[in-house]
Every structure is written in structure tokens, then in C-alpha cells.
Design an enzyme around this catalytic site. Structure first.
Site, PDB file in Angstrom:
ATOM      1  N   VAL A  57       0.683  -1.149  -0.178  1.00 17.37           N
ATOM      2  CA  VAL A  57       0.189  -0.149   0.093  1.00 17.37           C
ATOM      3  C   VAL A  57       0.773   1.246  -0.134  1.00 17.37           C
ATOM      4  O   VAL A  57       0.398   2.330  -0.430  1.00 17.37           O
ATOM      5  CB  VAL A  57      -1.064   0.153   1.226  1.00 17.37           C
ATOM      6  CG1 VAL A  57      -0.215   0.128   2.787  1.00 17.37           C
ATOM      7  CG2 VAL A  57      -1.930   1.011   1.242  1.00 17.37           C
ATOM      8  N   LYS A  58       2.016   1.133   0.486  1.00 11.18           N
ATOM      9  CA  LYS A  58       2.752   2.284   0.636  1.00 11.18           C
ATOM     10  C   LYS A  58       3.512   2.750  -0.807  1.00 11.18           C
ATOM     11  O   LYS A  58       3.994   3.978  -1.010  1.00 11.18           O
ATOM     12  CB  LYS A  58       4.295   1.889   1.508  1.00 11.18           C
ATOM     13  CG  LYS A  58       3.561   1.769   2.969  1.00 11.18           C
ATOM     14  CD  LYS A  58       3.128   3.016   3.634  1.00 11.18           C
ATOM     15  CE  LYS A  58       2.978   2.762   5.144  1.00 11.18           C
ATOM     16  NZ  LYS A  58       2.560   3.679   5.881  1.00 11.18           N
ATOM     17  N   ASP A  59       3.367   2.020  -1.726  1.00 10.34           N
ATOM     18  CA  ASP A  59       3.485   2.609  -3.021  1.00 10.34           C
ATOM     19  C   ASP A  59       2.734   3.926  -3.369  1.00 10.34           C
ATOM     20  O   ASP A  59       3.067   4.792  -4.132  1.00 10.34           O
ATOM     21  CB  ASP A  59       3.180   1.626  -4.156  1.00 10.34           C
ATOM     22  CG  ASP A  59       4.206   0.495  -4.249  1.00 10.34           C
ATOM     23  OD1 ASP A  59       5.119   0.491  -3.578  1.00 10.34           O
ATOM     24  OD2 ASP A  59       4.096  -0.054  -5.374  1.00 10.34           O
ATOM     25  N   ALA A  62       4.153   6.869  -1.405  1.00 11.48           N
ATOM     26  CA  ALA A  62       5.518   7.374  -2.113  1.00 11.48           C
ATOM     27  C   ALA A  62       4.982   8.169  -3.374  1.00 11.48           C
ATOM     28  O   ALA A  62       5.795   9.281  -3.520  1.00 11.48           O
ATOM     29  CB  ALA A  62       6.301   6.192  -2.410  1.00 11.48           C
TER      30      ALA A  62
END
Length: 347
Positions: A57-59, A62
């Protein structure tokens, strides 16, 4: 309000071609979790964020942070981005940076899984491991990354207090969930590290509900032991007790991403309860997920039982289990923490 109606969302990733890696972030499937649904009489859905290009999910955070910096003119061609991270945001930043021609410096506690450490090095991050220290200590990985930014003139991503993080989820993840569920969402559960995912999706679901003229979903924070956010939601108390083997979630302060967030309730989930869901999803439904996903699904089950049969709950499957093989799927590690070992590993 949303900048576009749900039916006009760009359909990234799975239903269109993508110009490059950043354009493929998002558009992840929403999967009905059969056993959790059947056990509660509700429909519980997991947003498969492990299917983003960087595996988590951190894509989304970012990409949102980098695009915001580009728009503000503070990230120039060939520039360097530095961030303190438990791993997944660092992976997302490094991959987006690679695709956009930037350099990345990632500061991470040395206690994080070896799989994430190895992966960051493999994809070209300038990885700086530091001892794990609490946020109040200036040796904490977040403070180290900030100082590196100041000393070298690098862009500090500052995922915890940069609200571009939650705005990215407000404009993408929240509306995606709303559209995929046909506007029929009774509740949403999510754990917090930065708070960007929970807050942003909460705002996005609220925007969509307002536009549709219907009641918004109930937003529930899922918290591991060893974090102060459960007490903060319940009584304004950020005191921390206990501990958890989960990585990247839990918090002892209110980040800028959490300030003003829509949060109706909280559930505190112990590691054995989270592990039960992780192993069940893997063996019975073919979904390999990490620790935060187990926390999220366990909280969704609790919320479903509180609401009663017939309701529809969404949650986030944050990343894949392969990033935690040395911990969540390691019998020796599990036994050292007095945690249950699944039968298929106990051979």
C-alpha cells in the site's frame, strides 16, 4: 469534495495499459474474504494492496509524496529523496525514484525483517540501518532521516507528517473502494503507522458518501499492542503498553496525517489473533499477507460482529507475507515469542 465522480476515476493497473511503473500504482482488486464473511454473516472485503508494483500500500504514499514535491518545485531532476521508514515506504520511494530519475536514501531500524533489508539493497536504495529507538530519542530513524535531509539539501519525504500521504489515499484508494463496492460500504478498518492510509481513505469515503447523499461508513482504527492509538481514540490517552511483532504500524504520537481524521472507534488486536487471520487467509483462501493485514482483518471481523449480519466492511491487505518469512513463518522465531506455530510449518 472529490475532484471527480467515482465513475470517472482513472482505472489504473488492472484494466488499462500503464505508461510506466508509477502509472500502474493503484487500481488494485477488492477481494471478498470468504471465511471472515461466512463467520460473521457479513461481506468483508480486502483491498489487495500487495498487488501494487512495489508490493504494498505504501506505493501510493510514495507516489503521492513525490508528485506533490514535483508540483511544488522542491524536487528537481536528478534530485535525492531521503526517508525514515519501516521498509515498505522506502521500497515504494526507491522504485518511483528509479522510474523518475531520482536517487533515494532510506533510513530504517535494523530490527525490521531481513527480507525488506535485502530487497531495498537489491533495488538500489542507499540504505542506512540504525538502532531501533523511540521517537523521543534523536537517534530514532525518523529524526536521522530529517537530519540527513538538512545536512545534504535532500528532499525529506516525511511520510508521517506530510499530508500529501493521506491526500493520495483520499483521491485514489477511498474512491476506488467506494466504486468497487457500489457505494454500499458500512465500515472500514485499518491500522496506522503514519495514519495516511486510514485518514485518507476515511476522507475519500466520506466525500463519496456526501456526493451520493448517503450516510458515510464507520471508520475504525485497528491497533496492535504496543501502540498508543487505541487509547487515543477511546480516551485521549496515548500511553503505550505491551508489544507486537508487526512492523510498520502502531504509533505513540498523533501525526499530522492523523490530525482531524475521521475515526469513529478503535480495536486493539493481539498478535495471536492477527496471526490466526494471516494463516487462515493463506491456507484457506490462497492469500499471502503480512502482519498489518492480519490486524486489519481481525478488526474487520470484530466490527462485523458488532454491526450484525448483512453489513459490508472493507479493509486493507497491506503487503505480502514473503516480506516476513523470517518472522511470521519461522517456527523458531514464533516460539521465541510464545506465539502459535501453524501446523504446516510445525514439521
Amino acid at each position: 469534495m472529490m475532484t471527480s465522480e467515482p465513475d470517472s476515476l482513472p482505472r489504473n493497473g488492472w484494466t488499462t495499459t500503464s505508461a510506466d511503473m508509477p502509472a500502474a500504482v493503484g487500481g488494485t482488486p477488492l477481494i471478498r474474504l470468504s471465511r471472515a464473511s461466512d463467520a460473521t454473516g457479513c461481506d468483508i472485503f480486502g483491498k489487495a494492496e500487495f498487488m501494487n508494483p512495489g508490493g504494498s500500500v505504501k506505493d501510493r504514499a510514495a507516489l503521492a509524496i513525490i508528485e506533490d514535491a514535483e508540483k511544488r518545485g522542491v524536487l528537481k531532476p536528478g534530485g535525492t529523496i531521503v526517508e525514515g521508514t519501516a521498509g515498505n515506504t522506502g521500497i515504494g520511494i526507491t522504485l518511483v525514484a528509479n522510474a523518475r530519475g531520482y536517487k533515494s536514501v532510506i533510513v530504517m531500524p535494523e530490527t525490521q525483517s531481513q527480507e525488506k533489508i535485502d530487497f531495498l539493497r537489491m533495488i538500489g536504495a542507499d540504505l542506512r540501518l540504525v538502532p531501533a529507538k523511540p521517537y523521543r530519542d534523536q537517534g530514532n530513524y525518523v529524526h536521522v532521516s530529517r537530519r540527513l535531509s538538512e545536512e545534504n539539501g535532500w528532499l525529506w519525504a516525511n511520510q508521517f507528517d506530510n499530508v500529501a500521504n493521506r491526500e493520495g489515499h483520499r483521491l485514489t484508494t477511498g474512491p476506488e473502494i467506494w466504486e468497487q463496492m457500489g457505494g454500499k460500504v458500512d465500515a472500514f478498518t485499518c491500522a496506522c503507522g503514519t495514519g495516511g492510509t486510514l485518514a485518507g481513505i476515511g476522507f475519500g469515503l466520506n466525500d463519496a458518501a456526501e456526493a451520493a447523499g448517503v450516510a458515510r461508513p464507520k471508520i475504525v482504527l485497528a491497533d496492535p499492542e504496543g501502540s498508543g492509538l487505541y487509547g487515543w481514540v477511546k480516551s485521549g490517552d496515548l500511553s503505550v503498553s505491551g508489544s507486537s511483532i508487526t512492523e510498520g504500524i502502531g504509533q505513540s504520537r498523533v501525526t499530522a496525517n492523523l490530525e482531524g481524521a475521521i475515526i469513529d472507534d478503535a480495536e486493539r488486536i493481539a498478535d495471536p489473533e492477527a496471526l490466526e487471520q494471516i494463516y487462515s487467509l493463506l491456507i484457506h483462501e490462497g492469500l499471502s499477507v503480512g502482519g498489518s493485514s492480519g490486524i486489519n482483518v481481525a478488526a474487520a471481523i470484530r466490527v462485523a460482529r458488532t454491526l450484525g449480519p448483512g453489513h459490508r466492511i472493507a479493509t486493507i491487505l497491506c503487503d505480502g507475507g514473503a516480506r516476513y518469512q523470517s518472522k511470521l513463518f519461522n517456527p523458531e522465531f514464533l516460539r521465541s515469542k510464545d506465539l502459535p506455530v501453524p501446523a504446516w510449518l510445525d514439521r
